[in-house]
Design a protein around this motif. Structure first.
Motif, mmCIF file in Angstrom:
data_model
loop_
_atom_site.group_PDB
_atom_site.id
_atom_site.type_symbol
_atom_site.label_atom_id
_atom_site.label_comp_id
_atom_site.label_asym_id
_atom_site.label_seq_id
_atom_site.Cartn_x
_atom_site.Cartn_y
_atom_site.Cartn_z
ATOM 1 N N VAL A 168 0.716 -1.128 0.205
ATOM 2 C CA VAL A 168 0.164 0.113 -0.057
ATOM 3 C C VAL A 168 1.235 1.274 0.063
ATOM 4 C CG1 VAL A 168 -0.121 0.409 2.370
ATOM 5 C CG2 VAL A 168 -2.090 1.054 1.079
ATOM 6 N N ASP A 169 0.455 2.440 -0.277
ATOM 7 C CA ASP A 169 0.910 3.729 -0.458
ATOM 8 C C ASP A 169 1.356 3.871 1.168
ATOM 9 O OD1 ASP A 169 1.010 3.702 -3.202
ATOM 10 O OD2 ASP A 169 -0.606 4.994 -3.149
ATOM 11 N N ILE A 170 2.535 4.562 1.363
ATOM 12 C CA ILE A 170 2.814 4.844 2.708
ATOM 13 C C ILE A 170 3.325 6.224 2.788
ATOM 14 C CG2 ILE A 170 4.435 4.789 4.685
ATOM 15 C CD1 ILE A 170 2.756 2.324 4.224
ATOM 16 N N ALA A 171 2.383 6.921 3.403
ATOM 17 C CA ALA A 171 2.415 8.542 3.413
ATOM 18 C C ALA A 171 3.523 9.038 4.443
ATOM 19 C CB ALA A 171 1.049 9.182 3.697
ATOM 20 N N SER A 172 3.605 8.381 5.605
ATOM 21 C CA SER A 172 4.724 8.899 6.471
ATOM 22 C C SER A 172 5.317 7.835 7.167
ATOM 23 C CB SER A 172 3.871 9.551 7.751
ATOM 24 O OG SER A 172 2.893 8.834 8.478
ATOM 25 N N VAL A 173 6.351 8.266 8.007
ATOM 26 C CA VAL A 173 7.340 7.290 8.826
ATOM 27 C C VAL A 173 7.523 8.114 9.971
ATOM 28 C CG1 VAL A 173 9.559 6.099 9.252
ATOM 29 C CG2 VAL A 173 8.138 5.948 7.019
ATOM 30 N N GLN A 174 7.417 7.548 11.205
ATOM 31 C CA GLN A 174 7.566 7.957 12.407
ATOM 32 C C GLN A 174 8.615 7.499 13.328
ATOM 33 O OE1 GLN A 174 4.298 9.475 14.422
ATOM 34 N NE2 GLN A 174 5.317 9.872 16.396
ATOM 35 N N ASN A 175 9.957 7.817 13.188
ATOM 36 C CA ASN A 175 11.112 7.024 13.728
ATOM 37 C C ASN A 175 11.864 7.890 14.773
ATOM 38 O OD1 ASN A 175 10.598 5.005 11.938
ATOM 39 N ND2 ASN A 175 12.782 4.624 11.598
ATOM 40 N N ARG A 176 12.512 7.600 15.541
ATOM 41 C CA ARG A 176 13.416 8.312 16.667
ATOM 42 C C ARG A 176 14.506 8.935 15.855
ATOM 43 N NH1 ARG A 176 15.582 4.537 18.714
ATOM 44 N NH2 ARG A 176 17.926 4.989 18.076
ATOM 45 N N TYR A 177 14.774 10.197 15.929
ATOM 46 C CA TYR A 177 15.754 11.046 15.303
ATOM 47 C C TYR A 177 15.950 12.339 15.791
ATOM 48 C CZ TYR A 177 18.306 12.488 11.180
ATOM 49 O OH TYR A 177 19.133 12.960 10.478
ATOM 50 N N ASN A 178 16.976 12.837 15.967
ATOM 51 C CA ASN A 178 17.472 14.163 16.421
ATOM 52 C C ASN A 178 18.758 14.521 16.285
ATOM 53 O OD1 ASN A 178 18.989 13.488 18.942
ATOM 54 N ND2 ASN A 178 17.137 12.666 19.483
ATOM 55 N N LEU A 179 19.241 15.795 16.471
ATOM 56 C CA LEU A 179 20.504 16.269 16.088
ATOM 57 C C LEU A 179 21.618 15.445 16.435
ATOM 58 C CD1 LEU A 179 22.312 18.581 15.258
ATOM 59 C CD2 LEU A 179 21.904 19.823 17.477
ATOM 60 N N LEU A 180 21.497 14.706 17.589
ATOM 61 C CA LEU A 180 22.460 13.811 18.173
ATOM 62 C C LEU A 180 22.392 12.323 18.071
ATOM 63 C CD1 LEU A 180 23.533 15.915 21.274
ATOM 64 C CD2 LEU A 180 24.677 15.657 19.064
ATOM 65 N N ASP A 181 21.011 11.822 17.717
ATOM 66 C CA ASP A 181 20.779 10.578 17.204
ATOM 67 C C ASP A 181 20.144 10.036 15.864
ATOM 68 O OD1 ASP A 181 19.809 8.093 17.266
ATOM 69 O OD2 ASP A 181 18.492 8.297 18.973
ATOM 70 N N ARG A 182 21.058 9.929 14.896
ATOM 71 C CA ARG A 182 20.839 9.853 13.427
ATOM 72 C C ARG A 182 20.955 8.392 13.071
ATOM 73 N NH1 ARG A 182 24.678 14.984 11.596
ATOM 74 N NH2 ARG A 182 24.430 16.093 13.717
ATOM 75 N N GLU A 183 20.588 7.379 13.635
ATOM 76 C CA GLU A 183 20.496 6.048 13.639
ATOM 77 C C GLU A 183 19.814 5.770 12.372
ATOM 78 O OE1 GLU A 183 19.144 1.733 15.327
ATOM 79 O OE2 GLU A 183 19.424 3.658 16.607
ATOM 80 N N HIS A 184 18.421 6.583 12.133
ATOM 81 C CA HIS A 184 17.857 6.301 11.060
ATOM 82 C C HIS A 184 17.897 7.127 10.004
ATOM 83 C CE1 HIS A 184 15.550 3.243 13.334
ATOM 84 N NE2 HIS A 184 15.475 4.193 14.258
ATOM 85 N N GLU A 185 19.097 7.411 9.799
ATOM 86 C CA GLU A 185 19.371 8.459 8.523
ATOM 87 C C GLU A 185 19.199 7.911 7.309
ATOM 88 O OE1 GLU A 185 20.420 11.982 7.339
ATOM 89 O OE2 GLU A 185 21.008 11.681 9.173
ATOM 90 N N PRO A 186 19.402 6.363 7.214
ATOM 91 C CA PRO A 186 19.033 5.817 5.736
ATOM 92 C C PRO A 186 17.448 5.701 5.621
ATOM 93 C CG PRO A 186 20.589 4.341 7.111
ATOM 94 C CD PRO A 186 20.110 5.582 7.929
ATOM 95 N N VAL A 187 16.589 5.620 6.828
ATOM 96 C CA VAL A 187 15.142 5.683 6.650
ATOM 97 C C VAL A 187 14.935 7.122 6.004
ATOM 98 C CG1 VAL A 187 13.181 5.481 7.539
ATOM 99 C CG2 VAL A 187 15.016 3.849 8.181
#
Length: 279
Positions: A168-187
Motif C-alpha cells: 500500500v502507499d505509505i504517506a509517513s514514517v515516524q522514527n526516533r531521530y534528532n540532532l545527536l541521534d541519527r541512527e535512522h538516517e538511511p530511513v
C-alpha cells in the motif's frame, strides 16, 4: 529559505513544525485543564499537525484532544497510532498488530476523536508475531472503506518500509531521530527519495557535554535556546522532516514554535552536522 509547509501523501498540506501530545496529562484535575489550554494554544499559534496514539493513556489522549479542539478548525490534522494493546498475559502493553485488534482500535479512535475518517493513521510498531502483510493489509482495507485517509508507519527499517510500500502507499514514517541521534538516517533518505513525510519522535535530546557546549554556542550566536537550535536543524536538514515536539507547558510550546523563524547560516549548519563526530 526553508519551507514551512509539507504535503503529506502529496495532497494534505500541514505546517512542518507540529505538536506531539504524548506528554499532555489526561487525568482529571488542574494538569488536565492545562493540557486542554496547551492544545488550544498550539492551534491558535498555527499548528496544523498534532500527533497522538492509542498508547497514550489507552485512548485518553485522543479524548483530551477532541475535548479541547472539536469541532476541529479547517486544515487541522490529528494523526493517531494503533498496534499496541493491553493484550499481554497479565494485561500489560504489548505490540499487537492482529487485524481484529487494529480494526477495533481504529473504530474506537474514530469515536474518541469524533470524526468519520482519520486522515493519517500510523502503525505504532510492526508486530513481529503477525505477518506484515496482514497488518498493512488491514490498514489498506480500512482506507478502502473510507475510515482512513493515509497510512503511516513507525520505527521501521528501510527494508520494512519497502515491503510495506509493495502492499500500500505509505504517506509517513515516524522514527526516533534528532540532532545527536541519527541512527535512522538511511530511513530518512528513503523517505526523502519517495516524498514520504518523516516525523521524528524525540526530536530534542542531548548527548555528551562537548556536543551540548557546541549547541549552546550556536544558540548564543543566534539569540536562541538550545531546544530551538535542535528543532531548526531538523527543519533545515531535510524538507520531508516534520518535527512534533511535545510539552505540557505553554511557554515551552511557544519557544518550540519560534524555532521555525531561525535562519541558520551554512557555517552554523556545518558545525551542527559535524556534532556526531565529537559526541
Amino acid at each position: 529559505m526553508t519551507s514551512t509547509a509539507f504535503c503529506i501523501g502529496g495532497d494534505l498540506e500541514v505546517r512542518r513544525l507540529g505538536f506531539g501530545a504524548m506528554h499532555l496529562p489526561t487525568e482529571p484535575g488542574p494538569d488536565r485543564e492545562t493540557s486542554l489550554a496547551v492544545a488550544r494554544r498550539a492551534v491558535e499559534l498555527g499548528v496544523t499537525l498534532i500527533d497522538t496514539a492509542y498508547l497514550y493513556g489507552g485512548g485518553a489522549s485522543e479524548e483530551l484532544l477532541a475535548e479541547a479542539l472539536h469541532p476541529y478548525p479547517d486544515g487541522l490534522l490529528i494523526t493517531t497510532k494503533v498496534g499496541v494493546a493491553r493484550s499481554g498475559p497479565s494485561g500489560e502493553w504489548r505490540l499487537d498488530g492482529r487485524p481484529a485488534v487494529l480494526r477495533e482500535q481504529v473504530e474506537q479512535a474514530l469515536r474518541r476523536l469524533r470524526v468519520e475518517r482519520i486522515e493519517l493513521l500510523q502503525l505504532h510498531r510492526i508486530d513481529p508475531e503477525t505477518p506484515l502483510a496482514d497488518q498493512v493489509g488491514t490498514l489498506r482495507d480500512l482506507r478502502a472503506e473510507g475510515k482512513i485517509g493515509r497510512i503511516g508507519l513507525s520505527e521501521v527499517t528501510v527494508d520494512e518500509l519497502n515491503r510495506a510500500r509493495e502492499i500500500v502507499d505509505i504517506a509517513s514514517v515516524q522514527n526516533r531521530y534528532n540532532l545527536l541521534d541519527r541512527e535512522h538516517e538511511p530511513v530518512l533518505a528513503a523517505c526523502e527519495a519517495a516524498g514520504i513525510a518523516f516525523l521524528p519522535w524525540r526530536p530534542v535530546a542531548w548527548g555528551t557535554s562537548g556536543a551540548k557546549a557546541e549547541v549552546a554556542s550556536v544558540a548564543t550566536e543566534l539569540d536562541a535556546t538550545p531546544t530551538q537550535i535542535a528543532l531548526a536543524w531538523l527543519l533545515d536538514h531535510s524538507p520531508v522532516i516534520l518535527p512534533i515536539p511535545g510539552t505540557a507547558r505553554i511557554d515551552h510550546l511557544e519557544e518550540n514554535l519560534a524555532a521555525e523563524r531561525l535562519a541558520m547560516t551554512p557555517a552554523h549548519r556545518d558545525r551542527l552536522d559535524r556534532l556526531l563526530e565529537v559526541a
